[in-house]
Design a protein around this motif. Structure first.
Motif: not given
Length: 140
Positions: A16-43
């Protein structure tokens, strides 16, 4: 481009920290993955990395949850899994959130594909047979 293999829940905070640092100027993140992939947990981990101590849960029925950082900045968390038509997104004022300059974390963005902004970060979570996950992200 960002890519990370997740072997356990303990790896999510670093990712999570790496993702935010990599895209430090971005504010819109779209999460793709099957049901149960862990989207909410990662968020949840992303919200923590952004400084929120709020209880982060899936907005499956509400469609949107708002969390605050320690500096009282808003983070908007969308879940469009149960949306029936695009009109529902307009009814909740989707555009006001997306163009607010706040972080917007969108689960099931494929349900509102035509409404997504041109510039955003596409985050894909792939689950492997051994239950590890690969998180990849790119700006589109």
């Amino acid at each position: 481009m960002y890519s990370k293999i997740i072997n356990s829940l303990a790896d999510l905070h670093v990712a999570a920290e790496e993702l935010i640092a990599t895209f430090k100027n971005d504010r819109i993140f779209a999460f793709y993955g099957k049901m149960g992939a862990g989207k909410t947990t990662f968020i949840q981990s992303i919200c923590r990395a952004l400084g929120s101590t709020d209880n982060v849960t899936s907005p499956t029925f509400a469609l949107i949850n708002e969390y605050n950082t320690a500096e009282f900045e808003s983070i908007f968390h969308f879940d469009f899994y149960r949306i029936k038509d695009i009109e529902e997104a307009f009814d909740l004022g989707y555009e006001d959130y997306i163009y607010s300059g706040s972080y917007c974390l969108i689960e099931w963005p494929e349900m509102i594909e035509s409404l997504l902004p041109e510039k955003m970060v596409e985050v894909k979570i792939e689950v492997h047979d051994d239950e590890t996950r690969t998180i990849t992200a790119r700006e589109i």
